[in-house]
Structures are given as structure tokens and as C-alpha cells.
Design a protein around this motif. Structure first.
Motif, PDB file in Angstrom:
ATOM      1  N   CYS A  28     -42.090 -22.048   0.909  1.00 53.35           N
ATOM      2  CA  CYS A  28     -43.296 -22.496   1.625  1.00 53.35           C
ATOM      3  C   CYS A  28     -43.974 -21.344   2.337  1.00 53.35           C
ATOM      4  O   CYS A  28     -45.107 -21.482   2.796  1.00 53.35           O
ATOM      5  CB  CYS A  28     -42.928 -23.548   2.670  1.00 53.35           C
ATOM      6  N   TYR A  29     -43.276 -20.242   2.474  1.00 56.81           N
ATOM      7  CA  TYR A  29     -43.774 -19.164   3.322  1.00 56.81           C
ATOM      8  C   TYR A  29     -43.814 -17.847   2.558  1.00 56.81           C
ATOM      9  O   TYR A  29     -43.871 -16.780   3.161  1.00 56.81           O
ATOM     10  CB  TYR A  29     -42.882 -19.055   4.563  1.00 56.81           C
ATOM     11  N   LYS A  50     -38.858 -16.703  -0.297  1.00 53.20           N
ATOM     12  CA  LYS A  50     -38.881 -17.418  -1.576  1.00 53.20           C
ATOM     13  C   LYS A  50     -37.651 -17.032  -2.391  1.00 53.20           C
ATOM     14  O   LYS A  50     -37.233 -15.878  -2.398  1.00 53.20           O
ATOM     15  CB  LYS A  50     -40.173 -17.054  -2.324  1.00 53.20           C
ATOM     16  N   ASN A  74     -44.033 -30.861  -5.598  1.00 54.76           N
ATOM     17  CA  ASN A  74     -44.216 -29.533  -6.165  1.00 54.76           C
ATOM     18  C   ASN A  74     -43.182 -29.300  -7.241  1.00 54.76           C
ATOM     19  O   ASN A  74     -42.084 -29.855  -7.204  1.00 54.76           O
ATOM     20  CB  ASN A  74     -44.131 -28.452  -5.080  1.00 54.76           C
ATOM     21  N   GLY A 270     -41.678 -26.618   6.600  1.00 54.39           N
ATOM     22  CA  GLY A 270     -42.191 -26.211   5.298  1.00 54.39           C
ATOM     23  C   GLY A 270     -43.604 -26.690   5.085  1.00 54.39           C
ATOM     24  O   GLY A 270     -44.579 -26.020   5.417  1.00 54.39           O
ATOM     25  N   THR A 271     -43.714 -27.907   4.557  1.00 54.81           N
ATOM     26  CA  THR A 271     -45.011 -28.458   4.174  1.00 54.81           C
ATOM     27  C   THR A 271     -46.002 -28.505   5.342  1.00 54.81           C
ATOM     28  O   THR A 271     -47.206 -28.344   5.132  1.00 54.81           O
ATOM     29  CB  THR A 271     -44.799 -29.865   3.574  1.00 54.81           C
ATOM     30  N   PHE A 274     -48.598 -25.969   5.588  1.00 49.25           N
ATOM     31  CA  PHE A 274     -49.750 -26.081   4.690  1.00 49.25           C
ATOM     32  C   PHE A 274     -50.866 -26.871   5.357  1.00 49.25           C
ATOM     33  O   PHE A 274     -52.027 -26.751   4.991  1.00 49.25           O
ATOM     34  CB  PHE A 274     -49.369 -26.785   3.380  1.00 49.25           C
TER      35      PHE A 274
ATOM     36  N   CYS B 224     -50.741 -24.298   0.242  1.00 53.40           N
ATOM     37  CA  CYS B 224     -50.905 -23.429   1.417  1.00 53.40           C
ATOM     38  C   CYS B 224     -52.278 -22.790   1.494  1.00 53.40           C
ATOM     39  O   CYS B 224     -52.829 -22.617   2.572  1.00 53.40           O
ATOM     40  CB  CYS B 224     -49.815 -22.366   1.452  1.00 53.40           C
ATOM     41  N   CYS B 229     -47.144 -20.314  -1.506  1.00 56.48           N
ATOM     42  CA  CYS B 229     -46.351 -21.345  -2.196  1.00 56.48           C
ATOM     43  C   CYS B 229     -46.361 -21.230  -3.721  1.00 56.48           C
ATOM     44  O   CYS B 229     -45.571 -21.878  -4.386  1.00 56.48           O
ATOM     45  CB  CYS B 229     -46.799 -22.734  -1.779  1.00 56.48           C
TER      46      CYS B 229
END
Lengths: 321, 275
Positions: A28-29, A50, A74, A270-271, A274, B224, B229
């Protein structure tokens, strides 16, 4: 009398000391720096990078994302340049890191995990390792490890043998008994457990008559999975003594508190990044405020405090008849 | 030294202007001088949803002048509906400017801009920049009907030559906008396009046939929006200047690599795309 000391939010995960109990979820980052223009990284605990694999991976076909009610699916497929290139080109930029950097290792065999873990953990720029044994978006083997207690034990033991750095094992919710997997990971030498990875799901395009993700299935994240994650943390906390990094749909300080009270020593976001990259800062401020209001001096004071086990026969008796 | 060189920031702004250009097509203006100063034509922003929906929304930066920027969007779902409910005085938080915009270097003299529907949102800034540089700008603008050719006159006022196309024939060419482009008697030096993916594919085909370089502003589902992502990728030639710096072995024996629409794009050269 109310004391107004700044509460201690720091947390210890094995040998890893974090100034804040907030980790940014793997995948996520990005490489940890994409968010630097928007966030003061010195105000978060750690970035979980990641996942990297032994060989380079192109990742899954598109579409890789679908927005769903209160969440998203995802299926990225572990796109990454492979460990050799990663070590040569990516890791050095963390030399002056403003927060801890946790390397994430994924693989398709026990040997893969040990190989990548050993090389990544050997780098001074990497503060700890997360074993991603629960990616739901790669063909078969990826998630198999976290779905089988015996395989979990084997892969954790193999990775453990390669490093003394903190080893966080990321568990899958797509199992019948997550506590059984957690016990094996602990016994095999894990220092902490990340609970949970995404929940398997899918969405279908009703006009095109086909799945909406290129990979067909994906991992569901966001608020939609929060109650699943809270329960998983609660169950795992009863099964192990090592710290838990709780994650799954955390958006607000209230959400974060649920995880601490269920038994998590730290949380991962995480999400929600976003939606708003300021989420981690808000949660840290909110945790501080909550602890002060309740006259508590450290975050550890609330860990597991709502964890009362499960209702037993006696508690049900009142409803009988 | 910052970890990442970028002019993008979080901007907490206030809505100062709201216009409904057609049913469901909204322009929101807001004061964000630093965003305006940093914005290059073809860049976008992420609007943080006021309704608490998951994920920010990627929107092209429509206007950027003085202290005022704006976004133009079609209400398609919960997040755009929440944005559409904002009124002057309401808070709006955006992240930007993001992405790599149109490459307007090279002294082009004769440019065709192709916009489909609310793809118009990403082409005002490049049109203005090209006109300022003395280029001839033809705007090929397609929509379902005349009412949805929003702000068409605005582009004429700016100095563009308008060539409209509508699905129902209510204005201009009766049919798709790329058909109008294909029929143009003289090929332009450069084509810029933003719109639905089928339109972009058709424009790429016309551009290849007419041997005109084309830059396409792609649309993909984002999470993102900042490169973190890897959810919004598009396959492009590994030889492209926009290819992410991956090793040859990562190409799996092919000459294609997955580039992030949000970061390596959203604007790509048509000849680089392998979609």
C-alpha cells in the motif's frame, strides 16, 4: 487529578523498537517514499515495503483494482524487480530513513523465502522482515503457506535461521483456524504476527459477463473487512504471547482502538492511506488524546483489555428456556 | 534532501465556485495558489472524498490560473456524487499536482486535441499553453449529444478551432470524434487526446495511419494515485522513456513492462503503448 504527560506510544516488536505503533501496510505504501511529499514519515512507526521475490515479476494482468462497497479488491500479483536488482538499486535509498523500514519477503517455495530473507535482512537499511506467506493473488503456492500450519512452521523456521532481526509473519484470514497457524508461527520463531492479509473476493461485470479483475480473484481490503480482522486479532491474541500487528480496514482512531483492545500491540494502515494520507497522523494524535483522557501513560496499557475470551456455557444459560 | 522530489502536496482548500455545465457535469473551483503554480498541462489531482468513501478520486486539473484551480467531472458514483454536493464555502482537500502531463516541447505549430466527454477536463491547460506559444489548435470534441459538449464555446473563445462530433448528430459530425479526425484534410504535427479508452484506442489507430505522433491521457482505476500500489498499470514498450526502471529479466522474455498510469503517466505516447 489528571496528569497531562504525553503518553508513550512506542512499541517493541522483537528487537525492533518503534516510536509509534503505526505501520504502513505492505503493497500500500510502495517503496516508502511515494508518500513522502504528503506525510511526515518521521511521525509513523514503520513502512512495510512492497514484497520482493527471488525472481522479477511482471505482476498480474489488468484490471488490478475494483472499488467495492466500503472497500476495494486488488490483485497486483507481486510485481517487483526481484531481490538481486532490489538490493542493488532500491535498498540504499533507505540509509537516511526517517522511520523504520520493514522488508517484505514473498515466495513460492521454502527455499525462496529463506534466500530472499537472508539477503534482505543482511542489509543495514532494513530494520526488520515481514514474511508475506499470505498473498492471495498469485497462483496457488503464495497463500498455501499461511493456510497450512505445518507449512507455516517450515517456512518460518527456514527464514528464522537466516536472521536475528525481527521477523513478522503475515497471516491469512482465509483459513478455518487462524489461531492454529499463529501458534505454529510463534513456535517456529516468529517475533510478531501481522493479522490479517486481505480476504479473498471477486466482482463480476454483469454487462461483459466476466470477472472484473484480470486475475479473476482478488484481495478485499478496507472497512468492509474490519470486523473479520478484529476477530482474527482477538483469536490470535488468545493463542500466542508474541506481539500482534493488527490490520484490516483501520480508518479512524476508534477503529485502531478496537484492534489494540482485541490484543494488537501495533496497527497497520493500508487502504485508508488511499483515501487520505493524513490518516496515520490523525490516528496517532487520536491515540494520544484517548490515553490522556483516560489517564493512561502508555499504549501498552490497553493492549488486549477487551479480550475476555469467548462466551462460555454459563454465560448463555440466562437465555435458555 | 527530500526522499522524493515532487511539487505535489496536500492542499486544504475551500470551494469558491460551483457550476453545473450540463446534467451531472460539475465544475468546482477552489483557491489553491501553490497547486496552480506547480501544475503543468495534463496533470491531475486526487480529491479526498468528503463523504468518507474509500479511496480518493483522480480528476484532471481543468483550470489553473492565478489563485484558482478547478476540476470538471461527471457524476458517476458515490465519490463524485459527494463532490457534486459541495457548495461555495465548503472544504475540499486535494493532493496534487500528480503525474506526468503532456510534452509540449519541440515547437509544434499545428496541433489536434481530441476530447471525449469529460476528457475535456484535461485538455484546457494544454490548449492554452499551445495557443500562447502561437500554435494552431483544433479541438475535436465528441460527446453523446450537443448538450454534453460542455464548455465548447469556452475553447473557441480561447482561440481553438472547434470540430464537434455527437453520437446523435445533434451537433457537428454524426458519429465518433476519431472519424472526424481521420477525415481532416491536413494531418497535424501532433495529436493530444483524453477520453474513454475505446476513443483513445481509435485515436491511436488514426494517428498511426496518418503518421502523426500522439499523446494519450489514459484513464484507469486508481487506488493510491501516487505510485504506491501498482494497481493502475498499463503495458508499455520497455524501450519507452517512461518505462519504470526495471531490469531486463523482469520483462519475462518480452519487450513490454507495466508502467503506472498514475506516476509514469497518465499521458503516454501512443506508439509506446502495448495495450
Amino acid at each position: 487529578m489528571v496528569t497531562r504527560v504525553t503518553p508513550d506510544l512506542s512499541v517493541q516488536l522483537g528487537r525492533l523498537h518503534l516510536a509509534y505503533p503505526t505501520l504502513m501496510g505492505s503493497g500500500c505504501y510502495g517503496s516508502g517514499i511515494e508518500y513522502a511529499p504528503f506525510v511526515d514519515l518521521a511521525r509513523i512507526g514503520a513502512v512495510v515495503l512492497k514484497s520482493v521475490t527471488r525472481q522479477p515479476r511482471l505482476g498480474n494482468p489488468t484490471p488490478r483494482l475494483v472499488h467495492t462497497p466500503a472497500g476495494m479488491l486488488n490483485a497486483i500479483g507481486l510485481q517487483n524487480p526481484g531481490i538481486a536488482w532490489y538490493l542493488e538499486h532500491d535498498v540504499a535509498k533507505y540509509a537516511d530513513r526517517p522511520c523504520a523500514m520493514v522488508g517484505s519477503v514473498a515466495g513460492f517455495s521454502i527455499d525462496d523465502y529463506a534466500y530472499v530473507c537472508e539477503r534482505l535482512a543482511a542489509r543495514a537499511e532494513i530494520d526488520a522482515i515481514e514474511l508475506n506467506i499470505s498473498c492471495p493473488n498469485v497462483a496457488s503456492e503464495g497463500e498455501t503457506f499461511a493456510c497450512d500450519p505445518a507449512l507455516t512452521a517450515k517456512v518460518v523456521r527456514a527464514a528464522r535461521a537466516t536472521t536475528d532481526k525481527t521477523l513478522i509473519v503475515k497471516l491469512s484470514p482465509n483459513v478455518t483456524d487462524i489461531a492454529a497457524v499463529a501458534r505454529e508461527a510463534e513456535a517456529a520463531g516468529a517475533d510478531a504476527l501481522a493479522v490479517i492479509n486481505t480476504v479473498r473476493g471477486m466482482a463480476i461485470d454483469v454487462e461483459a459477463w466476466r470477472p472484473r479483475l484480470g486475475n479473476v480473484t482478488g484481495g478485499l481490503s478496507g472497512a468492509a473487512i474490519r470486523p473479520i480482522a478484529v476477530l482474527a486479532v482477538y483469536e490470535v491474541a488468545r493463542a500466542v504471547r508474541i506481539p500482534i500487528v493488527g490490520q484490516g480496514g483501520i480508518e479512524t482512531v476508534t477503529d485502531a482502538l478496537e484492534f489494540f483492545l482485541a490484543g494488537a500491540s501495533a496497527i497497520s494502515i493500508g487502504t485508508a492511506n488511499f483515501t487520505d494520507p493524513r490518516t496515520p497522523e490523525r490516528i496517532v494524535a487520536g491515540l494520544s488524546e484517548y490515553l490522556q483522557r483516560r489517564n493512561l501513560t502508555r499504549i501498552g496499557a490497553i493492549v488486549g483489555r477487551a479480550n475476555r475470551g469467548f462466551a462460555n456455557r454459563q454465560e448463555y444459560e440466562g437465555d435458555q428456556g | 534532501m527530500p526522499l522524493l522530489e515532487s511539487t505535489a502536496r496536500v492542499h486544504a482548500t475551500t470551494v469558491v465556485d460551483r457550476r453545473e455545465l450540463a446534467a451531472g457535469i460539475i465544475v468546482l473551483g477552489f483557491d489553491a495558489p501553490e497547486l496552480v503554480a506547480a501544475t503543468r498541462p495534463g496533470q491531475y489531482l486526487m480529491a479526498i472524498p468528503p463523504g468518507g468513501e474509500v479511496c480518493a478520486t483522480a480528476l484532471g486539473i481543468y483550470e489553473a490560473q492565478g489563485t484558482r484551480a478547478s476540476i470538471l467531472f461527471f457524476v458517476t458514483g458515490k465519490r463524485t456524487r459527494a463532490l457534486a454536493e459541495l457548495r461555495p464555502g465548503d472544504a475540499l482537500t486535494v493532493m496534487g499536482p500528480l503525474g506526468v502531463g503532456f510534452d509540449l516541447s519541440g515547437g509544434v505549430r499545428d496541433v489536434a486535441i481530441v476530447a471525449g466527454g469529460v476528457g475535456i477536463a484535461s485538455v484546457l491547460l494544454p490548449a492554452q499553453a499551445l495557443l500562447r506559444a502561437g500554435a494552431r489548435v483544433q479541438l475535436y470534441y465528441g460527446a453523446r449529444n450537443a448538450a454534453l459538449l460542455v464548455d465548447a464555446e469556452r475553447f473557441v473563445t480561447e482561440g481553438c478551432e472547434l470540430l464537434a462530433a455527437t453520437d446523435d448528430g445533434s451537433r457537428g459530425h454524426h458519429g465518433y470524434v476519431h472519424e472526424a479526425l481521420a477525415r481532416a484534410p491536413h494531418a497535424p504535427d501532433l495529436i493530444l487526446a483524453c477520453g474513454p479508452t475505446p476513443m483513445l484506442r481509435a485515436v491511436a489507430k488514426v494517428a498511426a495511419e496518418r503518421r502523426v505522433p500522439a499523446q494519450l491521457s489514459l484513464e484507469e482505476t486508481f487506488a493510491c494515485g501516487v505510485g504506491g500500489c501498482w494497481g493502475c498499470v498499463v503495458p508499455i514498450a520497455a524501450t519507452s522513456a517512461q518505462a519504470p526502471s526495471f531490469p531486463p529479466a523482469a520483462l519475462g522474455g518480452s519487450d513490454v513492462v507495466n508502467a503506472r498510469v498514475c506516476t509514469e503517466g497518465p499521458v503516454f505516447w501512443a506508439h509506446d503503448l502495448r495495450w
